[in-house]
Motif scaffolding. Sequence first.
Motif, short mmCIF file in Angstrom:
data_model
loop_
_atom_site.label_atom_id
_atom_site.label_comp_id
_atom_site.label_asym_id
_atom_site.label_seq_id
_atom_site.Cartn_x
_atom_site.Cartn_y
_atom_site.Cartn_z
N ASN A 98 -7.30 -5.19 0.66
CA ASN A 98 -8.16 -5.95 1.29
C ASN A 98 -9.23 -6.45 0.41
O ASN A 98 -9.58 -7.63 0.48
N GLU A 107 -6.01 4.32 1.40
CA GLU A 107 -6.76 3.81 0.49
C GLU A 107 -6.31 2.66 -0.23
O GLU A 107 -7.09 1.61 -0.50
N SER A 120 0.79 -1.15 -0.10
CA SER A 120 -0.20 0.04 0.01
C SER A 120 0.79 1.21 0.17
O SER A 120 0.52 2.27 -0.61
N GLU A 138 -4.60 0.21 1.27
CA GLU A 138 -4.87 -0.88 2.25
C GLU A 138 -6.24 -1.48 1.90
O GLU A 138 -6.52 -2.49 1.79
N ASN A 139 -7.35 -0.53 1.69
CA ASN A 139 -8.83 -1.10 1.27
C ASN A 139 -8.84 -1.67 -0.04
O ASN A 139 -9.39 -2.82 -0.15
N SER A 171 -12.46 2.95 -6.22
CA SER A 171 -11.51 3.40 -5.30
C SER A 171 -10.21 3.89 -5.98
O SER A 171 -9.89 4.93 -5.77
N ASP A 180 -15.92 -1.85 -7.04
CA ASP A 180 -15.59 -1.12 -5.86
C ASP A 180 -14.06 -0.64 -5.97
O ASP A 180 -13.55 0.40 -5.46
#
Length: 222
Positions: A126, A120, A110, A122-123, A169, A165
């Motif tokens: 995941n 963001e 990240s 890291e999101n 992002s 998603d």
Amino acid sequence: MWNGLQPQLVVAEPDLIKEILNDKDRAYPKREPTNFIKKFLGDGLVTTQGEKWFKQRKLANHAFHVETLKSMIPDMIASVEMMLERWRDYEGKEIDAYKEFKVLTSEIISRTAFGSSYLEGENIFNMLTKLAFFISKNEYKVRIPLIGKLVKTRDDTESDKVEQDIRDSVIKIVENREKNVITGEVASYGDDLLGALMMAYHDVDVNQKISLDDLIDECKTF
């Protein structure tokens, strides 16, 4: 080994692997990725072929140039130090090493890929992990081709949402950086991986310019 009705040859000899990866004569075509792998990797360096592969390979060479990798060392050290700091709280207790190194990997990727936007990042990491779960769950399921296109399973629907998603992002981060450059808050798109991809995205040279979809696919690949 067999994957349903499809035979597969698993190569473990380094010399043979090198020969396959240096496939200048195109004797080893890439197989068509499954639906879930396509969502996970997009049309990136791992799955694409031909002219598009050469363009993405050039971007990859730039991103993993030795000087670029050296610039990532401080972020790697910072992430390791954060992990060791957490471990001090576990003195005398067991540590789930798998979980800890998974978090470490997430933080390093990240920070090096998204720089100041690493939260963001890291999101996104995941969400990619969720897509990897769908791959492992469905990799060896044999599906009837026609019915598989007409009828979506729960995993199909959920993975479609996760893929969208991820796209949303990445686009949000890209738009924020573009806005900051236009308003003069920063002088460049950043010296991280995403910044390099955005420079290629805005390149005035048509032969070097990449599309927004390419940018998103490259983020997934790295």
